[in-house]
Design a protein around this motif. Sequence first.
Motif, short mmCIF file in Angstrom:
data_model
loop_
_atom_site.label_atom_id
_atom_site.label_comp_id
_atom_site.label_asym_id
_atom_site.label_seq_id
_atom_site.Cartn_x
_atom_site.Cartn_y
_atom_site.Cartn_z
N GLY A 1 35.43 29.77 55.09
CA GLY A 1 34.88 29.84 53.72
C GLY A 1 35.87 29.41 52.66
O GLY A 1 35.50 28.80 51.65
N LEU A 2 37.15 29.72 52.87
CA LEU A 2 38.16 29.34 51.86
C LEU A 2 38.59 27.89 52.01
O LEU A 2 39.08 27.28 51.06
CB LEU A 2 39.37 30.28 51.93
CG LEU A 2 39.08 31.73 51.51
CD1 LEU A 2 40.37 32.56 51.53
CD2 LEU A 2 38.42 31.82 50.14
N ALA B 1 36.67 37.26 37.86
CA ALA B 1 35.54 37.71 37.03
C ALA B 1 34.24 37.55 37.79
O ALA B 1 34.06 36.61 38.57
CB ALA B 1 35.49 36.89 35.74
N HIS B 2 33.33 38.47 37.54
CA HIS B 2 32.00 38.42 38.14
C HIS B 2 31.12 37.44 37.37
O HIS B 2 31.03 37.51 36.15
CB HIS B 2 31.39 39.83 38.10
CG HIS B 2 29.93 39.88 38.41
ND1 HIS B 2 29.44 39.61 39.66
CD2 HIS B 2 28.85 40.17 37.64
CE1 HIS B 2 28.11 39.74 39.65
NE2 HIS B 2 27.74 40.08 38.43
N VAL B 3 30.46 36.54 38.08
CA VAL B 3 29.57 35.57 37.45
C VAL B 3 28.23 35.58 38.18
O VAL B 3 28.19 35.53 39.42
CB VAL B 3 30.17 34.14 37.54
CG1 VAL B 3 29.21 33.10 36.96
CG2 VAL B 3 31.53 34.07 36.83
N ARG C 1 29.17 34.64 41.92
CA ARG C 1 30.48 34.03 42.16
C ARG C 1 31.58 34.96 41.68
O ARG C 1 31.36 35.82 40.82
CB ARG C 1 30.59 32.72 41.37
CG ARG C 1 29.55 31.71 41.74
CD ARG C 1 29.48 30.59 40.69
NE ARG C 1 28.48 29.63 41.14
CZ ARG C 1 28.71 28.72 42.09
NH1 ARG C 1 29.92 28.61 42.62
NH2 ARG C 1 27.76 27.91 42.48
N LEU C 2 32.78 34.74 42.20
CA LEU C 2 33.99 35.34 41.65
C LEU C 2 34.81 34.19 41.10
O LEU C 2 35.06 33.20 41.81
CB LEU C 2 34.75 36.10 42.75
CG LEU C 2 34.05 37.38 43.22
CD1 LEU C 2 34.64 37.88 44.54
CD2 LEU C 2 34.14 38.48 42.15
N LEU D 1 34.47 31.21 43.69
CA LEU D 1 34.22 31.58 45.07
C LEU D 1 32.78 32.05 45.10
O LEU D 1 32.43 33.02 44.39
CB LEU D 1 35.20 32.72 45.40
CG LEU D 1 35.39 33.24 46.79
CD1 LEU D 1 35.73 32.12 47.75
CD2 LEU D 1 36.53 34.27 46.77
N LEU D 2 31.91 31.36 45.82
CA LEU D 2 30.50 31.75 45.90
C LEU D 2 30.38 32.89 46.91
O LEU D 2 30.77 32.73 48.07
CB LEU D 2 29.64 30.56 46.35
CG LEU D 2 28.14 30.79 46.51
CD1 LEU D 2 27.46 31.06 45.17
CD2 LEU D 2 27.48 29.59 47.20
#
Length: 373
Positions: A68-69, A281-283, A296-297, A322-323
């Motif tokens: 994932g990364l 941050a939370h998105v 996302r982050l 980061l999804l």
Amino acid sequence: MTPRTPVTTPAGAPDTADTDDADSTDGTVSTDGTGTVAEATTFVGLTLDRHVHASDRAVNLARDVLSGLAANPRELPPKWFYDATGGMLFDEITRLPEYYSTRRERAILDDHASDIAAACPADTLVELGSGTSEKTRLLLDALRAAGGLRTFVAFDVDESTLAQAGRSLIAAYPNLAVHAVVGDFEQHLSHLPSGGRRLIAFLGGTIGNMRPAKRGEFLRALREQCGSTDALLLGTDLVKDPDRLVAAYDDGAGVTAAFNRNILTVINRELGADFNIRGFAHVAQWNAADSWIEMRLRAVRDQRVTIDSLALAVDFQRGDDLLTEISAKFTRGGITAELADAGWAVAQQWTDPESDFAVTLATPSTAPTAAPI
Ligand code: AVJ
């Protein structure tokens, strides 16, 4: 063969059994302590099957984090939200004013559990991604009233959640065989206990966490496991005003933000990483083209994260995403079409009065449609 652990709980008695190291790796069926071999299908009380062991979990998480990364865009599978803390945070989410879907689904089940039981008077209720098995009770009650209920199979990735839910269910339903299966429904569907007439519930809108191709694969694999009298009960969130959708995934109290960041805490603890959770941050965004919410982050500053178990360092630039989750929203017609493609015929479909959420009952159609080439 799969290790099977009958947990030594007399029906209705408080359960003090420790399930932690109770499984045998040689695949033998353990006894219930009285010298009697406990059969999963007949044992009244709690039985636990592990398809995911603590050691697999670390390996699976390592694999998912590594791939994932490395991906572009970076992405982590949402199943890693759900450790004990994540489960509690999700429970809190279900009670938030902005998060309507749990309440809507419960209202539908409140109104129609007896219709569901009449259409599919199953002896076995299977719940995929069962979590705390809370809404399940509405279905269990209706199936019990319909007469033939004998077994509840709870299938979830998180063993601690399962054990807790299983214990409270056997206390509430003394004549019910509760079969807890620790597994990943994208991998272990073929290990679902078979026999009898099964109602397979996949509730909460969790199918929306898969992309369309994955959903198709999953629904087809499930169809292949099912006999002609089995049925699928599918909960799906419906398309609605984007403002309401975004608010449901970005609540004022910040619970969803904490839930989202918890995936970093899980990776820190289980892979020896050093994510600074305040660095992200939370998105939550509505993706209209794909008809899904994206969580996302987002890195709030440039930072380097090291992951000891992977011997990996990952750099984030400020603004990098980061999804962590997609949560697809459906139309009634879209649900019917996806089911039909996978070999399921819709028997009945219910929504709440506001048409926020849908619960669909489907039965195997004569032959599954071939997968598109
Ligand atoms: C449990 C997957 C149905 O997608 O709405 C809640 C998880 N994520 N808030 C959903 C979730 C953010 C939830 N499901």
